[in-house]
Structures are given as C-alpha cells and as structure tokens.
Design a protein around this motif. Structure first.
Motif, PDB file in Angstrom:
ATOM      1  N   GLN A 240       0.842  -1.194   0.000  1.00  0.00           N
ATOM      2  CA  GLN A 240       0.000   0.000   0.000  1.00  0.00           C
ATOM      3  C   GLN A 240       0.881   1.250   0.000  1.00  0.00           C
ATOM      4  O   GLN A 240       1.872   1.315   0.723  1.00  0.00           O
ATOM      5  N   GLY A 241       0.508   2.209  -0.821  1.00  0.00           N
ATOM      6  CA  GLY A 241       1.202   3.491  -0.813  1.00  0.00           C
ATOM      7  C   GLY A 241       2.458   3.556  -1.641  1.00  0.00           C
ATOM      8  O   GLY A 241       3.209   4.536  -1.533  1.00  0.00           O
ATOM      9  N   VAL A 242       2.712   2.534  -2.507  1.00  0.00           N
ATOM     10  CA  VAL A 242       3.951   2.561  -3.293  1.00  0.00           C
ATOM     11  C   VAL A 242       3.990   3.767  -4.227  1.00  0.00           C
ATOM     12  O   VAL A 242       5.070   4.236  -4.605  1.00  0.00           O
ATOM     13  N   ASP A 243       2.817   4.302  -4.562  1.00  0.00           N
ATOM     14  CA  ASP A 243       2.783   5.496  -5.426  1.00  0.00           C
ATOM     15  C   ASP A 243       3.251   6.750  -4.692  1.00  0.00           C
ATOM     16  O   ASP A 243       3.407   7.811  -5.317  1.00  0.00           O
TER      17      ASP A 243
ATOM     18  N   VAL B 156       7.779  -2.778   6.997  1.00  0.00           N
ATOM     19  CA  VAL B 156       7.758  -4.146   6.462  1.00  0.00           C
ATOM     20  C   VAL B 156       7.286  -5.095   7.554  1.00  0.00           C
ATOM     21  O   VAL B 156       7.910  -5.198   8.614  1.00  0.00           O
ATOM     22  N   VAL B 157       6.186  -5.779   7.302  1.00  0.00           N
ATOM     23  CA  VAL B 157       5.646  -6.743   8.256  1.00  0.00           C
ATOM     24  C   VAL B 157       5.563  -8.110   7.584  1.00  0.00           C
ATOM     25  O   VAL B 157       5.009  -8.238   6.495  1.00  0.00           O
ATOM     26  N   GLY B 158       6.134  -9.119   8.217  1.00  0.00           N
ATOM     27  CA  GLY B 158       6.098 -10.471   7.674  1.00  0.00           C
ATOM     28  C   GLY B 158       7.479 -11.086   7.543  1.00  0.00           C
ATOM     29  O   GLY B 158       7.649 -12.297   7.742  1.00  0.00           O
ATOM     30  N   CYS B 159       8.482 -10.279   7.226  1.00  0.00           N
ATOM     31  CA  CYS B 159       9.826 -10.828   7.037  1.00  0.00           C
ATOM     32  C   CYS B 159      10.437 -11.341   8.337  1.00  0.00           C
ATOM     33  O   CYS B 159      11.312 -12.201   8.314  1.00  0.00           O
TER      34      CYS B 159
ATOM     35  N   LYS C 215       3.233 -14.309   5.065  1.00  0.00           N
ATOM     36  CA  LYS C 215       2.582 -13.292   4.238  1.00  0.00           C
ATOM     37  C   LYS C 215       3.161 -11.931   4.620  1.00  0.00           C
ATOM     38  O   LYS C 215       3.255 -11.595   5.798  1.00  0.00           O
ATOM     39  N   VAL C 216       3.539 -11.154   3.610  1.00  0.00           N
ATOM     40  CA  VAL C 216       4.233  -9.889   3.855  1.00  0.00           C
ATOM     41  C   VAL C 216       3.349  -8.693   3.496  1.00  0.00           C
ATOM     42  O   VAL C 216       2.680  -8.690   2.456  1.00  0.00           O
ATOM     43  N   HIS C 217       3.359  -7.696   4.373  1.00  0.00           N
ATOM     44  CA  HIS C 217       2.666  -6.427   4.130  1.00  0.00           C
ATOM     45  C   HIS C 217       3.709  -5.316   4.031  1.00  0.00           C
ATOM     46  O   HIS C 217       4.580  -5.199   4.901  1.00  0.00           O
ATOM     47  N   LEU C 218       3.611  -4.510   2.981  1.00  0.00           N
ATOM     48  CA  LEU C 218       4.468  -3.330   2.819  1.00  0.00           C
ATOM     49  C   LEU C 218       3.585  -2.094   2.865  1.00  0.00           C
ATOM     50  O   LEU C 218       2.626  -1.981   2.102  1.00  0.00           O
ATOM     51  N   ASN C 219       3.892  -1.189   3.759  1.00  0.00           N
ATOM     52  CA  ASN C 219       3.146   0.072   3.853  1.00  0.00           C
ATOM     53  C   ASN C 219       4.118   1.233   3.658  1.00  0.00           C
ATOM     54  O   ASN C 219       5.016   1.443   4.483  1.00  0.00           O
ATOM     55  N   PHE C 220       3.933   1.959   2.553  1.00  0.00           N
ATOM     56  CA  PHE C 220       4.773   3.114   2.245  1.00  0.00           C
ATOM     57  C   PHE C 220       4.069   4.384   2.707  1.00  0.00           C
ATOM     58  O   PHE C 220       2.872   4.569   2.453  1.00  0.00           O
ATOM     59  N   GLY C 221       4.802   5.255   3.370  1.00  0.00           N
ATOM     60  CA  GLY C 221       4.235   6.518   3.823  1.00  0.00           C
ATOM     61  C   GLY C 221       4.518   7.644   2.845  1.00  0.00           C
ATOM     62  O   GLY C 221       5.299   7.490   1.906  1.00  0.00           O
TER      63      GLY C 221
ATOM     64  N   LEU D 259       4.009   2.813  10.613  1.00  0.00           N
ATOM     65  CA  LEU D 259       3.661   1.978   9.467  1.00  0.00           C
ATOM     66  C   LEU D 259       3.759   0.488   9.808  1.00  0.00           C
ATOM     67  O   LEU D 259       2.986  -0.324   9.297  1.00  0.00           O
ATOM     68  N   ILE D 260       4.709   0.137  10.681  1.00  0.00           N
ATOM     69  CA  ILE D 260       4.799  -1.249  11.152  1.00  0.00           C
ATOM     70  C   ILE D 260       3.545  -1.604  11.938  1.00  0.00           C
ATOM     71  O   ILE D 260       2.940  -2.670  11.746  1.00  0.00           O
ATOM     72  N   ALA D 261       3.134  -0.711  12.826  1.00  0.00           N
ATOM     73  CA  ALA D 261       1.924  -0.943  13.632  1.00  0.00           C
ATOM     74  C   ALA D 261       0.705  -1.094  12.733  1.00  0.00           C
ATOM     75  O   ALA D 261      -0.172  -1.935  12.981  1.00  0.00           O
ATOM     76  N   LYS D 262       0.647  -0.301  11.672  1.00  0.00           N
ATOM     77  CA  LYS D 262      -0.455  -0.398  10.711  1.00  0.00           C
ATOM     78  C   LYS D 262      -0.469  -1.780  10.055  1.00  0.00           C
ATOM     79  O   LYS D 262      -1.519  -2.424   9.936  1.00  0.00           O
TER      80      LYS D 262
END
Length: 271
Positions: A62-65, A188-191, A224-230, A259-262
C-alpha cells in the motif's frame, strides 16, 4: 533452440522486456552502469522476484505510489529476517508498479561482495556496497535507493525482538539533506517470520568473518508480507547541530514505527 535460450525466452517475456525497457537507466555501450547494473540480468531477476513476491510471500503493498516518479529518493525501512528478502520485495513493488516504475538501488552489507558470484549478481540487479560515497554518487545521479539504517542490528535480531526498531545510523539523513532527496518511509511486516532465529552463534560468526550466524531452521518460511509506504518526507539542508539531526532521524523512525503498527493491525494471519 538451446535450453538456455528457451529459459531466457520464458523468463523475459515481450511484456517484461517492454516494461523494463521503459525504465530509464543511464547505461553504457556495454550494457552496464558505473555500479554494474545490467538490464538483461534485471529482466531475469524480475521474473523470479515476481514469483517470490506474488506466489510465495503473497505481498500486499500500500502506498507505493508515494515514491516520487523521478529525482533522488531514499526508501527507508525496518530491516529484518536474517536475509535481505525485505529489500527484494520493496524493490519489486516499485519496479513493477504500472505508473512511473523505477528500479531502485539497494545498499548491501560489506560481506556480500566477498561471496563468489553473488557479489557480481547483486551489482547487476542494482545493489551496491553500502558505502556513503556510493550512496552520495547515486543520489547525485537522481537514483531511488533502498536504505535500512538499522543495518545488521536489524536483520540479525532475534525473534523475541521482532518489530522492535534498533538504533538508526544518521548517515541517511545527512545525505538526504545534502542532495535534497525525498525520504519515503516503509514499514515491512512479515519478514520477521521468514527465518525466525532464537540465538546468534557469535563465536562461529567471528571465525567465519560474518556479522552473525543465526540459530534457526534452515528454511525460509512463506510468511505473508505487508508493505506500507508513507508519504515522502523532506528536510531542508540548513546547517544544524547533531542533536537536531538526531531529532530528524527519530522523526523518520517514528513514522516507520507507525507503518509497522499499521501492517501488524492489518495482518490477519502469519502464513
């Protein structure tokens, strides 16, 4: 058609060739840039990364843009998982986006280039020795660079310390200010769950000249990995004391923590 030609044709489809071809990279007549980047190697690595990203770790990004389409950028995140899987996934998320894809560079630890074959391969897919001089020259070249300010403190931490950010070095902030680079935080969550380590065998690591040797299962688990870009963060280049530099570093660190908490809140399952 030879086996090698067949594999290359399968790995580098016409669509992939066009996608990578539209990403501008200042390469020389021999197909390499000053740090060893090579378009052909990237095409094959991209295909393998796609499988890892979509099928094995089933990444949600999410938020890679938020990452600017051009200009110098530092993509700053938490480091984890014993191996640089997080860097691969963050890099693929940016390189594969449909609008204004970019192939980011990654700063790697000093021991990777000493491994036969691996060092050259990492250079060809965009990685470079995590040296301030390298990073500065790349920012001057208006590159997007993946940086993990925790370094081995983050990647080598034990499972009991998962998602606890370690100390950030201030080097990335000095460079961002000097080159007017955007800082895009990523959580980064999951790694942490891919190679959970319960101990670090320090005597063995010292004898082998490695930063750490984890006591862990010899497998990479399909977490499963979640990436959250701010949103991008900008800091002016005014001459300020070290205490204020550290305050800015902590500001970035706090955003990554958010972002990790998210990502942890969004995660429904580990695998």
């Amino acid at each position: 058609m030879s086996l090698v030609s067949f594999l290359k044709s399968r790995l580098a489809s016409k669509e992939l060739d066009e996608h990578i071809g539209c990403i501008r990279k200042p390469i020389g007549s021999l197909g390499y840039d000053p740090w060893g980047y090579n378009n052909n190697t990237v095409k094959y690595a991209f295909s393998l990364a796609k499988l890892i990203y979509e099928k094995y770790f089933r990444v949600e990004a999410q938020g890679v843009d938020h990452i600017p389409a051009e200009g110098p950028v530092l993509i700053v995140g938490n480091h984890s998982g014993q191996l640089p899987i997080d860097g691969i996934l963050v890099g693929y998320a940016l390189a594969s986006r449909q609008k204004s894809p970019r192939i980011p560079r990654a700063m790697i630890e000093r021991f990777f280039p000493t491994v036969p074959w691996l060092g050259n391969f990492l250079n060809e897919v965009g990685a470079a020795l995590g040296d301030p001089v390298n990073c500065a020259r790349m920012l001057a070249n208006k590159e997007a660079i993946i940086v993990f300010p925790e370094g081995v403190r983050g990647s080598g931490k034990l499972y009991r310390d998962r998602y606890k950010l370690q100390r950030f070095g201030p080097g990335f902030m000095h460079l961002a200010m000097k080159y007017n680079a955007a800082i895009v935080p990523v959580g980064v969550v999951g790694c942490e769950e891919t190679i959970p380590a319960i101990a670090n065998i320090k005597p063995l690591a010292k004898s082998l000249g490695l930063p750490y040797v984890p006591l862990a299962m010899p497998v990479i688990l399909p977490a499963k990995v979640h990436l959250n870009f701010g949103p991008p963060m900008y800091f002016n280049s005014e001459d300020i004391p070290d205490a204020q530099i550290n305050e800015r570093v902590e500001q970035v660190k706090g955003e990554i923590d958010r972002l990790i908490a998210k990502g942890l809140k969004e995660r429904k399952r580990l695998f």
